[in-house]
Write an enzyme that holds these catalytic residues in place. Structure first.
Site, PDB file in Angstrom:
ATOM      1  N   ARG A  59       6.594  -0.521   8.764  1.00 19.42           N
ATOM      2  CA  ARG A  59       6.685   0.212  10.028  1.00 19.42           C
ATOM      3  C   ARG A  59       7.257  -0.676  11.128  1.00 19.42           C
ATOM      4  O   ARG A  59       7.424  -0.237  12.268  1.00 19.42           O
ATOM      5  CB  ARG A  59       5.292   0.713  10.443  1.00 19.42           C
ATOM      6  CG  ARG A  59       4.809   1.897   9.621  1.00 19.42           C
ATOM      7  CD  ARG A  59       3.365   2.236   9.943  1.00 19.42           C
ATOM      8  NE  ARG A  59       2.974   3.483   9.313  1.00 19.42           N
ATOM      9  CZ  ARG A  59       1.712   3.839   9.095  1.00 19.42           C
ATOM     10  NH1 ARG A  59       0.723   3.029   9.448  1.00 19.42           N
ATOM     11  NH2 ARG A  59       1.435   4.982   8.520  1.00 19.42           N
ATOM     12  N   HIS A  78       7.195 -26.049   6.245  1.00 20.44           N
ATOM     13  CA  HIS A  78       6.097 -26.770   6.900  1.00 20.44           C
ATOM     14  C   HIS A  78       4.719 -26.393   6.366  1.00 20.44           C
ATOM     15  O   HIS A  78       3.823 -27.228   6.334  1.00 20.44           O
ATOM     16  CB  HIS A  78       6.114 -26.504   8.413  1.00 20.44           C
ATOM     17  CG  HIS A  78       7.277 -27.139   9.111  1.00 20.44           C
ATOM     18  ND1 HIS A  78       7.368 -27.221  10.473  1.00 20.44           N
ATOM     19  CD2 HIS A  78       8.403 -27.724   8.617  1.00 20.44           C
ATOM     20  CE1 HIS A  78       8.509 -27.832  10.807  1.00 20.44           C
ATOM     21  NE2 HIS A  78       9.158 -28.141   9.700  1.00 20.44           N
ATOM     22  N   ASN A  79       4.528 -25.126   6.019  1.00 14.61           N
ATOM     23  CA  ASN A  79       3.176 -24.658   5.659  1.00 14.61           C
ATOM     24  C   ASN A  79       3.019 -24.367   4.183  1.00 14.61           C
ATOM     25  O   ASN A  79       1.938 -23.982   3.739  1.00 14.61           O
ATOM     26  CB  ASN A  79       2.826 -23.402   6.477  1.00 14.61           C
ATOM     27  CG  ASN A  79       3.262 -23.500   7.916  1.00 14.61           C
ATOM     28  OD1 ASN A  79       4.161 -22.787   8.360  1.00 14.61           O
ATOM     29  ND2 ASN A  79       2.669 -24.418   8.659  1.00 14.61           N
ATOM     30  N   ASP A 115       0.881  -1.163   0.000  1.00 12.25           N
ATOM     31  CA  ASP A 115       0.000   0.000   0.000  1.00 12.25           C
ATOM     32  C   ASP A 115       0.922   1.218   0.000  1.00 12.25           C
ATOM     33  O   ASP A 115       2.144   1.066  -0.209  1.00 12.25           O
ATOM     34  CB  ASP A 115      -0.990  -0.034   1.188  1.00 12.25           C
ATOM     35  CG  ASP A 115      -0.312   0.106   2.540  1.00 12.25           C
ATOM     36  OD1 ASP A 115       0.937   0.152   2.587  1.00 12.25           O
ATOM     37  OD2 ASP A 115      -1.036   0.171   3.565  1.00 12.25           O
ATOM     38  N   HIS A 116       0.393   2.406   0.239  1.00 15.92           N
ATOM     39  CA  HIS A 116       1.241   3.606   0.202  1.00 15.92           C
ATOM     40  C   HIS A 116       2.318   3.583   1.289  1.00 15.92           C
ATOM     41  O   HIS A 116       3.418   4.070   1.076  1.00 15.92           O
ATOM     42  CB  HIS A 116       0.377   4.875   0.326  1.00 15.92           C
ATOM     43  CG  HIS A 116      -0.500   4.888   1.538  1.00 15.92           C
ATOM     44  ND1 HIS A 116      -1.560   4.021   1.697  1.00 15.92           N
ATOM     45  CD2 HIS A 116      -0.459   5.630   2.674  1.00 15.92           C
ATOM     46  CE1 HIS A 116      -2.144   4.249   2.859  1.00 15.92           C
ATOM     47  NE2 HIS A 116      -1.492   5.219   3.473  1.00 15.92           N
ATOM     48  N   HIS A 120       3.781 -32.819   6.772  1.00 16.09           N
ATOM     49  CA  HIS A 120       3.306 -31.442   6.591  1.00 16.09           C
ATOM     50  C   HIS A 120       2.278 -31.348   5.459  1.00 16.09           C
ATOM     51  O   HIS A 120       1.428 -30.478   5.459  1.00 16.09           O
ATOM     52  CB  HIS A 120       4.483 -30.508   6.325  1.00 16.09           C
ATOM     53  CG  HIS A 120       5.498 -30.557   7.423  1.00 16.09           C
ATOM     54  ND1 HIS A 120       5.206 -30.186   8.718  1.00 16.09           N
ATOM     55  CD2 HIS A 120       6.792 -30.972   7.425  1.00 16.09           C
ATOM     56  CE1 HIS A 120       6.284 -30.359   9.480  1.00 16.09           C
ATOM     57  NE2 HIS A 120       7.255 -30.837   8.721  1.00 16.09           N
ATOM     58  N   CYS A 131       2.677  -3.789   3.800  1.00 15.68           N
ATOM     59  CA  CYS A 131       1.901  -2.623   4.240  1.00 15.68           C
ATOM     60  C   CYS A 131       2.558  -2.119   5.518  1.00 15.68           C
ATOM     61  O   CYS A 131       3.730  -2.438   5.760  1.00 15.68           O
ATOM     62  CB  CYS A 131       0.412  -2.949   4.401  1.00 15.68           C
ATOM     63  SG  CYS A 131      -0.026  -4.120   5.697  1.00 15.68           S
ATOM     64  N   GLY A 132       1.875  -1.356   6.338  1.00 16.04           N
ATOM     65  CA  GLY A 132       2.514  -0.815   7.533  1.00 16.04           C
ATOM     66  C   GLY A 132       2.983  -1.907   8.482  1.00 16.04           C
ATOM     67  O   GLY A 132       4.095  -1.890   8.989  1.00 16.04           O
ATOM     68  N   THR A 133       2.104  -2.875   8.709  1.00 11.11           N
ATOM     69  CA  THR A 133       2.420  -3.985   9.618  1.00 11.11           C
ATOM     70  C   THR A 133       2.561  -5.325   8.900  1.00 11.11           C
ATOM     71  O   THR A 133       3.040  -6.290   9.495  1.00 11.11           O
ATOM     72  CB  THR A 133       1.287  -4.164  10.648  1.00 11.11           C
ATOM     73  OG1 THR A 133       0.066  -4.383   9.911  1.00 11.11           O
ATOM     74  CG2 THR A 133       1.143  -2.948  11.542  1.00 11.11           C
ATOM     75  N   GLY A 134       2.063  -5.411   7.679  1.00 18.73           N
ATOM     76  CA  GLY A 134       1.988  -6.692   6.962  1.00 18.73           C
ATOM     77  C   GLY A 134       0.710  -7.446   7.292  1.00 18.73           C
ATOM     78  O   GLY A 134       0.388  -8.457   6.658  1.00 18.73           O
TER      79      GLY A 134
HETATM   80  C1  RB5 Z   1      -2.322   2.148   6.815  1.00 18.48           C
HETATM   81  O1  RB5 Z   1      -2.410   3.232   7.687  1.00 18.48           O
HETATM   82  C2  RB5 Z   1      -2.140   0.851   7.598  1.00 18.48           C
HETATM   83  O2  RB5 Z   1      -3.328   0.544   8.253  1.00 18.48           O
HETATM   84  C3  RB5 Z   1      -1.698  -0.273   6.683  1.00 18.48           C
HETATM   85  O3  RB5 Z   1      -0.489   0.055   6.077  1.00 18.48           O
HETATM   86  C4  RB5 Z   1      -1.458  -1.624   7.343  1.00 18.48           C
HETATM   87  O4  RB5 Z   1      -0.594  -1.508   8.427  1.00 18.48           O
HETATM   88  C5  RB5 Z   1      -2.655  -2.407   7.655  1.00 18.48           C
HETATM   89  O5  RB5 Z   1      -2.608  -3.531   8.181  1.00 18.48           O
END
Ligand code: RB5
Length: 156
Positions: free
Chosen positions: A109, A98-99, A8-9, A133, A65-68
């Site tokens: 982030r 395994h998966n 994402d962005h 597996h 993304c920010g957290t994946g």
């Molecule tokens: C965007 O702000 C954030 O929610 C996205 O990058 C991601 O972390 C979602 O899981």
């Protein structure tokens, strides 16, 4: 081997770094975007990359993304996808062995680019071990297909 990539962005910059890294390693890269830093929604790119892997257009996928978390949840809604979120290489390697994961996700982030490269390298170097597996992955497939008869036969 063809690798689909998307973000994402928030994950855009790390996506570009990882795409370059993959090319340096000799992989063909299929970038599903985004192509600008404009605010966007992660499910769109999770879906695009997941569909390309599920259909066989690409062998494996990488999502950022920010957290994946959000982007991997979206990818896991596509049939045939087993996406894992990793912040360290051990889980990445084991998730292949395994998966039989076919999509790797991580958060821009959460981890830096050097750790991300290490995780990508471990994940791509590992392969599915099959054996016991395989039954477990088939149980996951049975859940996905809501085939409870097959699931009950397989599950120990
Ligand atoms: C965007 O702000 C954030 O929610 C996205 O990058 C991601 O972390 C979602 O899981």
């Amino acid at each position: 081997m063809k690798i689909a990539i998307g973000s994402d962005h928030v994950g855009l910059e790390l996506k570009l770094t990882i795409a370059e890294f993959l090319k340096e390693l000799g992989y063909e890269v299929d970038d599903f975007g985004p192509f600008s830093a404009e605010r966007t929604d992660y499910p769109k790119y999770g879906k695009l990359v997941a569909q390309s892997v599920s259909s066989g257009s690409n062998d494996l996928g990488i999502l950022i993304c920010g957290t994946g978390v959000g982007i991997s949840i979206a990818a896991n809604k596509v049939k045939g996808i087993r996406a894992v979120v990793c912040s360290e290489p051990y889980s990445a390697k084991l998730s292949r062995e395994h998966n039989n994961t076919n999509i790797l996700a991580f958060g821009s982030r959460v981890i830096g680019s050097e750790l991300a490269k290490m995780i990508v390298k471990e994940w791509l170097s590992a392969s599915f071990e099959g054996g016991r597996h395989e039954r477990r992955v088939n149980e996951i497939k049975a859940i996905e297909e809501q085939n409870l008869e097959v699931f009950e036969k397989l599950a120990k």
